[in-house]
Design an enzyme around this catalytic site. Structure first.
Site, PDB file in Angstrom:
ATOM      1  N   HIS A 150      -9.480   7.947   3.850  1.00 53.34           N
ATOM      2  CA  HIS A 150     -10.014   6.367   3.957  1.00 53.34           C
ATOM      3  C   HIS A 150     -10.971   5.932   3.894  1.00 53.34           C
ATOM      4  CE1 HIS A 150      -5.504   7.781   5.154  1.00 53.34           C
ATOM      5  NE2 HIS A 150      -4.970   6.696   4.814  1.00 53.34           N
TER       6      HIS A 150
ATOM      7  N   HIS B 170       1.054  -1.200   0.045  1.00 52.67           N
ATOM      8  CA  HIS B 170      -0.386  -0.155  -0.424  1.00 52.67           C
ATOM      9  C   HIS B 170       1.221   1.100   0.255  1.00 52.67           C
ATOM     10  CE1 HIS B 170      -3.475   2.212   1.615  1.00 52.67           C
ATOM     11  NE2 HIS B 170      -2.510   3.099   1.344  1.00 52.67           N
ATOM     12  N   GLU B 171       1.755   1.138   0.708  1.00 49.71           N
ATOM     13  CA  GLU B 171       2.950   2.435   0.606  1.00 49.71           C
ATOM     14  C   GLU B 171       3.696   3.278   0.147  1.00 49.71           C
ATOM     15  OE1 GLU B 171       2.081   4.789   3.066  1.00 49.71           O
ATOM     16  OE2 GLU B 171      -0.183   3.376   4.090  1.00 49.71           O
TER      17      GLU B 171
ATOM     18  N   TYR C  61      -3.916  14.532  -3.196  1.00 55.39           N
ATOM     19  CA  TYR C  61      -4.598  13.443  -1.793  1.00 55.39           C
ATOM     20  C   TYR C  61      -5.919  14.353  -1.097  1.00 55.39           C
ATOM     21  CZ  TYR C  61      -3.723  10.437   1.778  1.00 55.39           C
ATOM     22  OH  TYR C  61      -4.104   9.744   2.688  1.00 55.39           O
TER      23      TYR C  61
ATOM     24  N   GLU D 117      -5.906   6.996  -3.008  1.00 64.54           N
ATOM     25  CA  GLU D 117      -6.251   5.700  -1.064  1.00 64.54           C
ATOM     26  C   GLU D 117      -6.042   3.913  -1.770  1.00 64.54           C
ATOM     27  OE1 GLU D 117      -5.489   5.025   1.915  1.00 64.54           O
ATOM     28  OE2 GLU D 117      -4.231   6.178   2.060  1.00 64.54           O
TER      29      GLU D 117
ATOM     30  N   ASP E 292     -10.292  13.898   7.881  1.00 64.47           N
ATOM     31  CA  ASP E 292      -8.679  13.314   6.615  1.00 64.47           C
ATOM     32  C   ASP E 292      -8.875  13.063   5.803  1.00 64.47           C
ATOM     33  OD1 ASP E 292      -7.911   9.607   6.590  1.00 64.47           O
ATOM     34  OD2 ASP E 292      -9.776   9.963   5.627  1.00 64.47           O
TER      35      ASP E 292
ATOM     36  N   HIS F 273       1.638   4.453  -2.766  1.00 69.24           N
ATOM     37  CA  HIS F 273       1.556   5.665  -3.059  1.00 69.24           C
ATOM     38  C   HIS F 273       3.064   6.600  -3.460  1.00 69.24           C
ATOM     39  CE1 HIS F 273      -1.863   6.605  -0.886  1.00 69.24           C
ATOM     40  NE2 HIS F 273      -1.368   5.836   0.909  1.00 69.24           N
TER      41      HIS F 273
END
Lengths: 88, 360
Positions: free
Chosen positions: B279, B177-178, B192, B201, B274, B181
């Site tokens: 998210h 996931h990271e 974002y 996301e 957020d 990005h």
């Protein structure tokens, strides 16, 4: 002195909030000194962060400053960590 | 005392504009579209500017290392921050080194490798930037740090607090996931905030999950479609942080609260928190991917993943794309790659219809 910390974002996207009232605490002076250094290190608006990085909002007696990971100043980190750990 | 952990609470002023951020935030959440529309656009635009500043001031300049990975292998280096916050920390494992005694280091090394492998083998992409970028990661960042992130140059992993979150290197989909990005930053660079942020996301959840599925050799029907399975501490009531199969069902806990993700546009959450719910509303495109992938069957990275990858990297996706823009491009990509009216085309079109996103 009332210190509020709100941490937002992160991989989980789950907010975390805690606050502390230093009145009557034996370590009130220490808290006050840390809070003042933290206020000086923060920014008036939320600085650019990274995706999934935490954002921080710190309010001391109604005055609010912001910071974002990965560039969280040491004094802010110290305050955030303590409030989230010891606050309610 | 236990700190209050909640998905509710006050506003999150985020932006630097002439209108005070708290006011802009409040306006963006107004029920009146004439009020909320301009405020939201300002928020998105400002976030985009901040993104650009980051790209120019930190990211591109910093990310031009002289060393490149060979074409078919990753070039990994793992560092240990020793529970401090200076990056990158002390080097503890380089590419080709034998595994050491620290399981966290070994998991980070393997997770970077798994991510590199999926992007190379499935899509012919050479590392995060498509040009052999060395993959660096720092583990044991800070004390009890319950997060992981890609800082534009490298991965950073916390150990978790042990009460809510365990070590962030545990689920390979979190590592994927990271790193995704990073891929998004080098390609579509989705803003974002709001819907483009939720798409950003979702890209990370989609490819994070695909990396796990590829590693385990699972088909779409065998996969758990969970993000962060194994990350929650034993006392937490939940199976993961997000579910692509059933958004909104990953956890329901007295400390964490309830998984707030919607599965369809009917339950889209309008919020300024957020980063405008990045998210939260990612549940909608996540679920569309799940529906398309399971309708097609087989290995999800082969067809559904290829279509999503085509759109992410194809150059037509705007930094400010909304769900319907992205959805429309995936339908187009499915048609172009697999044929008009083919199973792929139909599956993708239907999936978006099922989550309530209209395609053109």
């Amino acid at each position: 002195m009332r210190i509020q910390v709100r941490r937002t974002g992160g991989f989980a996207g789950i907010e975390r909030y805690a606050e502390i009232d230093t009145a009557g605490r034996p370590d009130a002076d220490e808290w006050q000194a840390l809070a003042e250094r933290a206020l000086a290190a923060g920014q008036a608006t939320r600085p650019a962060g990274v995706p999934d990085g935490f954002g921080y909002e710190i309010t001391v007696d109604g005055r609010t400053v912001h910071a974002s990971d990965p560039r969280l100043p040491d004094d802010l980190r110290a305050l955030v960590t303590r409030v989230l750990k010891e606050g309610a | 005392m236990v700190p209050d952990m909640t998905t509710h609470g006050g506003h999150e002023p985020v932006f630097c504009t002439v209108v005070p951020p708290h006011l802009l935030d409040k306006l963006a959440r107004s029920d009146d579209p004439a009020v909320s529309g301009p405020a939201r656009r300002t928020l998105v635009r400002d976030s985009e500017l901040r993104g650009r500043r980051r790209v120019t001031s930190e990211f591109r300049l910093a990310a031009a290392p002289a060393v490149r990975a060979p074409s078919d292998r990753p070039l990994r280096t793992i560092y240990d921050a020793g529970n401090r916050t200076e990056l990158p920390g002390t080097k503890v494992r380089g590419e080709g080194d034998e595994p050491g005694r620290d399981a966290t280091v070994n998991r980070a090394y393997a997770g970077l490798g798994a991510t590199f492998e999926l992007f190379l083998k499935a899509y012919g992409r050479r590392s995060i930037d498509g040009d052999g970028l060395p993959l660096d990661a720092t583990v044991h960042y800070d004390e009890n740090y319950g997060n992981a992130f890609w800082n534009g140059e490298q991965m950073v992993f916390g150990d978790g607090d042990g009460e809510v979150f365990l070590d962030f290197t545990l689920p390979v989909d979190v590592i994927g996931h990271e790193l995704t990005h990073g891929v998004t930053q080098y390609t579509a660079n989705l803003t974002y905030y709001g819907q483009p942020g939720a798409l950003n996301e979702s890209m990370s959840d989609v490819f994070g999950s695909l990396i796990k599925q590829y590693t385990l050799g699972q088909t779409a029907s065998e996969a758990d479609w969970l993000i962060g399975a194994g990350l929650l501490a034993p006392g937490v009531t939940g199976v993961a942080l997000r579910s692509m199969k059933a958004p909104g069902t990953a956890y329901d806990d007295d400390v964490l609260g309830k998984d707030p993700q919607p599965a369809t546009m009917e339950d889209y959450v309008r919020t300024g928190r957020d980063n405008g719910g990045v998210h939260i509303n990612s549940g909608i495109p996540n679920h569309a991917f799940y529906l398309a992938a399971t309708a097609l069957g087989g290995h999800a990275w082969e067809k559904a993943g290829q279509i999503w990858y085509d759109v992410l990297t194809g150059g037509e996706l705007s930094e400010r794309a909304l769900f319907r823009d992205f959805a429309t491009l995936t339908v187009k990509a499915a048609r172009e790659r697999y044929g008009d009216g083919g199973d792929e085309h139909e599956a993708v079109r239907k999936a978006w219809g099922q989550v309530g996103v209209r395609t053109r």
